[in-house]
Scaffold this motif. Structure first.
Motif, short mmCIF file in Angstrom:
data_model
loop_
_atom_site.label_atom_id
_atom_site.label_comp_id
_atom_site.label_asym_id
_atom_site.label_seq_id
_atom_site.Cartn_x
_atom_site.Cartn_y
_atom_site.Cartn_z
N ARG A 32 60.68 95.24 59.09
CA ARG A 32 60.10 94.01 58.53
C ARG A 32 61.21 93.08 58.03
N ASP A 76 51.82 87.20 66.99
CA ASP A 76 51.12 88.45 66.67
C ASP A 76 51.94 89.33 65.73
N SER A 77 53.27 89.31 65.87
CA SER A 77 54.11 90.09 64.96
C SER A 77 54.04 89.53 63.55
N ILE A 79 51.52 88.07 62.20
CA ILE A 79 50.22 88.48 61.67
C ILE A 79 50.24 89.95 61.28
N LEU A 80 50.69 90.81 62.19
CA LEU A 80 50.67 92.26 61.95
C LEU A 80 51.59 92.69 60.81
N MET A 81 52.69 91.97 60.62
CA MET A 81 53.63 92.34 59.56
C MET A 81 53.28 91.70 58.22
N GLY A 82 52.22 90.91 58.20
CA GLY A 82 51.76 90.35 56.93
C GLY A 82 52.44 89.07 56.50
N THR A 84 51.69 85.96 56.42
CA THR A 84 50.52 85.10 56.59
C THR A 84 50.86 83.62 56.59
N ALA A 87 52.64 82.77 59.79
CA ALA A 87 51.70 82.83 60.92
C ALA A 87 50.81 81.60 60.94
#
Length: 114
Positions: A32, A76-77, A79-82, A84, A87
């Motif tokens: 991350r 998408d990464s 979003i998936l890694m938080g 926000t 994103a």
């Protein structure tokens, strides 16, 4: 007895390959942090361009105008890694600026992997 021994060997191998939960958390945190570092550099140096050349720190586009390759690929990464806020900003930029109404040649492999 052979099947039990085989299963025990598989279990031992699986335990040796998979890190312990605390090690997994460290790996996830490291991934991350590395992603955040790369994304911040792209955002600062090449926002709105297809890619950033890391050694020269120069943005590059595949055609006369950008296809936002990095932003589309990273969404998408984010979003998936938080991430926000990042994103949301990226999604809004893509919605406003991305157009496929262009006549240009692209590298097929690069488009397909995304």
């Amino acid at each position: 007895m052979g099947a039990v021994r085989y299963l025990l060997l598989l279990l031992a191998a699986a335990c040796a390959v998979h890190p312990k939960p605390e090690a997994s958390a460290d790996l996830a945190s490291g991934a991350r942090e590395a992603f955040a570092h790369s994304w911040q550099a792209y955002h600062r140096l090449a926002w709105g361009h297809d890619e950033l050349k890391p050694l020269t720190r120069v943005p590059h586009d595949w055609g006369a105008s950008s296809l936002l390759i990095t932003q589309v690929d990273a969404l998408d990464s984010l979003i998936l890694m938080g991430f926000t806020a990042e994103a949301d900003e990226t999604r809004a930029y893509i919605d406003e600026h991305l157009s496929f109404d262009q006549d240009l040649e692209v590298k097929n492999f690069e488009i397909v992997i995304r």
